[in-house]
Design an enzyme around this catalytic site. Structure first.
Site, PDB file in Angstrom:
ATOM      1  N   ASN A  30      13.567   8.890  -1.510  1.00 44.81           N
ATOM      2  CA  ASN A  30      14.739   8.183  -0.962  1.00 44.81           C
ATOM      3  C   ASN A  30      15.627   7.722  -2.109  1.00 44.81           C
ATOM      4  O   ASN A  30      15.176   7.637  -3.245  1.00 44.81           O
ATOM      5  CB  ASN A  30      14.281   6.955  -0.138  1.00 44.81           C
ATOM      6  CG  ASN A  30      13.414   6.011  -0.959  1.00 44.81           C
ATOM      7  OD1 ASN A  30      12.243   6.280  -1.211  1.00 44.81           O
ATOM      8  ND2 ASN A  30      13.995   4.918  -1.404  1.00 44.81           N
ATOM      9  N   HIS A  86      -3.628   0.324  -4.784  1.00 49.33           N
ATOM     10  CA  HIS A  86      -2.384  -0.294  -5.259  1.00 49.33           C
ATOM     11  C   HIS A  86      -2.591  -1.786  -5.466  1.00 49.33           C
ATOM     12  O   HIS A  86      -3.309  -2.446  -4.709  1.00 49.33           O
ATOM     13  CB  HIS A  86      -1.257  -0.112  -4.235  1.00 49.33           C
ATOM     14  CG  HIS A  86      -0.938   1.311  -3.904  1.00 49.33           C
ATOM     15  ND1 HIS A  86      -1.635   2.022  -2.953  1.00 49.33           N
ATOM     16  CD2 HIS A  86       0.005   2.155  -4.389  1.00 49.33           C
ATOM     17  CE1 HIS A  86      -1.125   3.240  -2.873  1.00 49.33           C
ATOM     18  NE2 HIS A  86      -0.138   3.350  -3.733  1.00 49.33           N
ATOM     19  N   HIS A 127       8.922   3.274   5.421  1.00 45.48           N
ATOM     20  CA  HIS A 127       7.736   3.933   4.856  1.00 45.48           C
ATOM     21  C   HIS A 127       7.475   5.303   5.502  1.00 45.48           C
ATOM     22  O   HIS A 127       7.111   6.258   4.819  1.00 45.48           O
ATOM     23  CB  HIS A 127       6.505   3.036   4.995  1.00 45.48           C
ATOM     24  CG  HIS A 127       5.239   3.632   4.449  1.00 45.48           C
ATOM     25  ND1 HIS A 127       5.089   3.961   3.105  1.00 45.48           N
ATOM     26  CD2 HIS A 127       4.079   3.993   5.041  1.00 45.48           C
ATOM     27  CE1 HIS A 127       3.880   4.478   2.915  1.00 45.48           C
ATOM     28  NE2 HIS A 127       3.251   4.513   4.071  1.00 45.48           N
ATOM     29  N   MET A 178       5.678   1.740  -6.901  1.00 46.75           N
ATOM     30  CA  MET A 178       4.709   0.630  -6.893  1.00 46.75           C
ATOM     31  C   MET A 178       3.341   1.049  -7.440  1.00 46.75           C
ATOM     32  O   MET A 178       2.324   0.470  -7.056  1.00 46.75           O
ATOM     33  CB  MET A 178       4.544   0.112  -5.454  1.00 46.75           C
ATOM     34  CG  MET A 178       5.847  -0.270  -4.776  1.00 46.75           C
ATOM     35  SD  MET A 178       5.592  -0.715  -3.056  1.00 46.75           S
ATOM     36  CE  MET A 178       7.298  -0.759  -2.457  1.00 46.75           C
ATOM     37  N   SER A 179       3.317   2.027  -8.332  1.00 48.50           N
ATOM     38  CA  SER A 179       2.006   2.513  -8.781  1.00 48.50           C
ATOM     39  C   SER A 179       2.106   3.137 -10.171  1.00 48.50           C
ATOM     40  O   SER A 179       3.026   2.846 -10.928  1.00 48.50           O
ATOM     41  CB  SER A 179       1.479   3.558  -7.787  1.00 48.50           C
ATOM     42  OG  SER A 179       2.298   4.720  -7.828  1.00 48.50           O
ATOM     43  N   TYR A 217      -0.420  -3.982  -4.718  1.00 51.71           N
ATOM     44  CA  TYR A 217       0.119  -4.725  -3.566  1.00 51.71           C
ATOM     45  C   TYR A 217      -0.882  -4.856  -2.419  1.00 51.71           C
ATOM     46  O   TYR A 217      -0.709  -5.676  -1.534  1.00 51.71           O
ATOM     47  CB  TYR A 217       1.437  -4.106  -3.061  1.00 51.71           C
ATOM     48  CG  TYR A 217       1.334  -2.709  -2.501  1.00 51.71           C
ATOM     49  CD1 TYR A 217       0.761  -2.448  -1.263  1.00 51.71           C
ATOM     50  CD2 TYR A 217       1.844  -1.627  -3.219  1.00 51.71           C
ATOM     51  CE1 TYR A 217       0.682  -1.162  -0.753  1.00 51.71           C
ATOM     52  CE2 TYR A 217       1.776  -0.348  -2.727  1.00 51.71           C
ATOM     53  CZ  TYR A 217       1.184  -0.118  -1.493  1.00 51.71           C
ATOM     54  OH  TYR A 217       1.102   1.148  -1.003  1.00 51.71           O
ATOM     55  N   GLU A 218      -1.930  -4.027  -2.442  1.00 52.46           N
ATOM     56  CA  GLU A 218      -2.940  -4.146  -1.386  1.00 52.46           C
ATOM     57  C   GLU A 218      -3.800  -5.398  -1.581  1.00 52.46           C
ATOM     58  O   GLU A 218      -4.594  -5.745  -0.711  1.00 52.46           O
ATOM     59  CB  GLU A 218      -3.835  -2.899  -1.377  1.00 52.46           C
ATOM     60  CG  GLU A 218      -3.103  -1.635  -0.927  1.00 52.46           C
ATOM     61  CD  GLU A 218      -3.980  -0.399  -1.050  1.00 52.46           C
ATOM     62  OE1 GLU A 218      -4.738  -0.120  -0.111  1.00 52.46           O
ATOM     63  OE2 GLU A 218      -3.902   0.281  -2.102  1.00 52.46           O
ATOM     64  N   SER A 255       1.682   8.699  -2.255  1.00 52.59           N
ATOM     65  CA  SER A 255       1.962   8.627  -0.821  1.00 52.59           C
ATOM     66  C   SER A 255       2.652   9.899  -0.327  1.00 52.59           C
ATOM     67  O   SER A 255       3.642  10.330  -0.908  1.00 52.59           O
ATOM     68  CB  SER A 255       2.895   7.446  -0.515  1.00 52.59           C
ATOM     69  OG  SER A 255       2.311   6.250  -0.909  1.00 52.59           O
ATOM     70  N   HIS A 311      -2.788   7.567   2.901  1.00 53.76           N
ATOM     71  CA  HIS A 311      -3.719   7.785   1.793  1.00 53.76           C
ATOM     72  C   HIS A 311      -5.104   8.019   2.391  1.00 53.76           C
ATOM     73  O   HIS A 311      -5.638   7.140   3.071  1.00 53.76           O
ATOM     74  CB  HIS A 311      -3.764   6.570   0.863  1.00 53.76           C
ATOM     75  CG  HIS A 311      -2.594   6.480  -0.047  1.00 53.76           C
ATOM     76  ND1 HIS A 311      -2.649   6.876  -1.356  1.00 53.76           N
ATOM     77  CD2 HIS A 311      -1.334   6.051   0.153  1.00 53.76           C
ATOM     78  CE1 HIS A 311      -1.466   6.685  -1.922  1.00 53.76           C
ATOM     79  NE2 HIS A 311      -0.649   6.181  -1.022  1.00 53.76           N
ATOM     80  N   ALA A 338       5.243   8.609  -4.928  1.00 59.71           N
ATOM     81  CA  ALA A 338       6.513   8.656  -4.212  1.00 59.71           C
ATOM     82  C   ALA A 338       7.384   7.585  -4.841  1.00 59.71           C
ATOM     83  O   ALA A 338       6.893   6.503  -5.168  1.00 59.71           O
ATOM     84  CB  ALA A 338       6.290   8.351  -2.739  1.00 59.71           C
TER      85      ALA A 338
HETATM   86  N1  HPA Z   1      11.061   1.602  -4.007  1.00 56.17           N
HETATM   87  C1  HPA Z   1       9.791   1.361  -4.394  1.00 56.17           C
HETATM   88  N2  HPA Z   1       8.804   2.176  -4.112  1.00 56.17           N
HETATM   89  C2  HPA Z   1       9.067   3.313  -3.453  1.00 56.17           C
HETATM   90  C3  HPA Z   1      10.376   3.628  -3.031  1.00 56.17           C
HETATM   91  C4  HPA Z   1      11.430   2.726  -3.335  1.00 56.17           C
HETATM   92  O1  HPA Z   1      12.611   2.921  -2.998  1.00 56.17           O
HETATM   93  N3  HPA Z   1      10.301   4.832  -2.396  1.00 56.17           N
HETATM   94  C5  HPA Z   1       9.000   5.212  -2.441  1.00 56.17           C
HETATM   95  N4  HPA Z   1       8.255   4.302  -3.067  1.00 56.17           N
END
Ligand code: HPA
Length: 281
Positions: free
Chosen positions: A243, A82, A255, A219-220, A84-85, A29, A60, A112
């Site tokens: 972050n 992903h 996001h 998440m990937s 989660y999709e 991402s 994406h 990310a």
């Molecule tokens: N948590 C999970 N996935 C992420 C985060 C996070 O803080 N930042 C970017 N992808």
């Protein structure tokens, strides 16, 4: 995973780009810009590739870019699928399977991620040395096709040590050229914890994963890295820290902010990738 499905996708890609490809790159991402650095590019939208799903996440692009980086033939995934999709793992790992059947030997996976280590601030990069699979599912669950790899693959070294050394060296070289002392200023090392998402974590979960030994959450990446290991491909993983994880600072995780921070690292991230691709060949 049906072998035929991956073989059909590989055949389709080979018809569009008949040259041998050395390295595949999966862009996370906010990191899609690197796809534009590919020279003599042939771009194929995912919906044209037989069996591939569509990328539904903002940020994406959803296409495969084939061409040259550092004089090496690469296949770059601008966007991934992903869990989660709502895709099942078979769809998530189909691109990786396809890369393996195309004869691609090296995989660079990027993402990310949130940092659980306050010494690793947003804007830095983390070389993935190992992972925790906390997604609740293993991508290799189900009937095993021995043509891909063994039923019980070893995971002692998912992320290739030699590739890690090369990444460190190139980060140090970039730092030296920029007058910084060491590459560790922006290329940290750590353990990536993969969760299914799509929620970000609670602060209590962040404390738990940190106590488990993880440095970053996302998440990937783990599905692709496990699949590559299963097929005997050599893998390098890099997280872009966007972050600090939930509860480590005041305020919420957003996001669009994650995407912006990813984009801000694009220049150094792209430079590092270009150099690594040139080295691993
Ligand atoms: N948590 C999970 N996935 C992420 C985060 C996070 O803080 N930042 C970017 N992808």
């Amino acid at each position: 995973m049906s072998y035929d499905k991956a073989a059909t996708a590989a055949e389709f890609i080979r018809a569009r780009f008949p040259e041998a490809i050395s390295t595949a790159v999966v862009l996370g991402s906010g990191l899609g810009a690197f796809g534009n650095a590919v020279e003599n590019a042939v771009s194929i939208p995912y919906e044209e590739i037989p069996g591939f799903a569509r990328s539904t996440v903002v940020g994406h692009a959803g296409r495969l870019v084939l061409g040259k980086v550092s004089s090496i033939n690469v296949a770059v995934q601008q966007g991934r699928f992903h869990f989660y999709e709502g895709y099942d793992m078979e769809q998530v790992i189909l691109p990786t399977r396809t890369f393996g059947l195309l004869g691609i030997k090296n995989l660079i996976v990027t993402n990310a991620a949130g940092s659980m280590n306050s010494d690793m601030p947003p804007g830095s990069l983390m070389l993935i040395t190992d992972h925790l699979n906390c997604m609740g599912v293993n991508p290799l669950r189900g009937a095993n096709d021995e043509r891909f790899g063994p039923r019980f693959p070893d995971m002692t070294e998912v992320y290739d040590r030699e590739f890690q050394r090369i990444a460190d060296e190139e980060a140090n070289a970039i730092a030296a050229e920029r007058g910084q002392e060491s590459g560790t200023d922006f290329l940290h090392r750590g353990i990536y914890c993969a969760l299914s998402g799509p929620t970000y974590e609670t602060p209590a979960e962040v404390r738990m994963y940190r106590n488990f030994g993880a440095d970053a959450v996302g998440m990937s990446t783990v599905p692709e890295a496990v699949t590559a290991r299963h097929m005997g491909m050599r893998t390098l993983g890099i997280s872009c820290i966007t972050n600090l994880a939930a509860g480590m600072v005041d305020g919420e995780i957003d996001h669009s902010h994650v995407m912006d921070t990813g984009a801000q690292t694009a220049e150094v991230f792209g430079e590092l990738l270009r150099r690594i691709i040139g080295r691993i060949g």
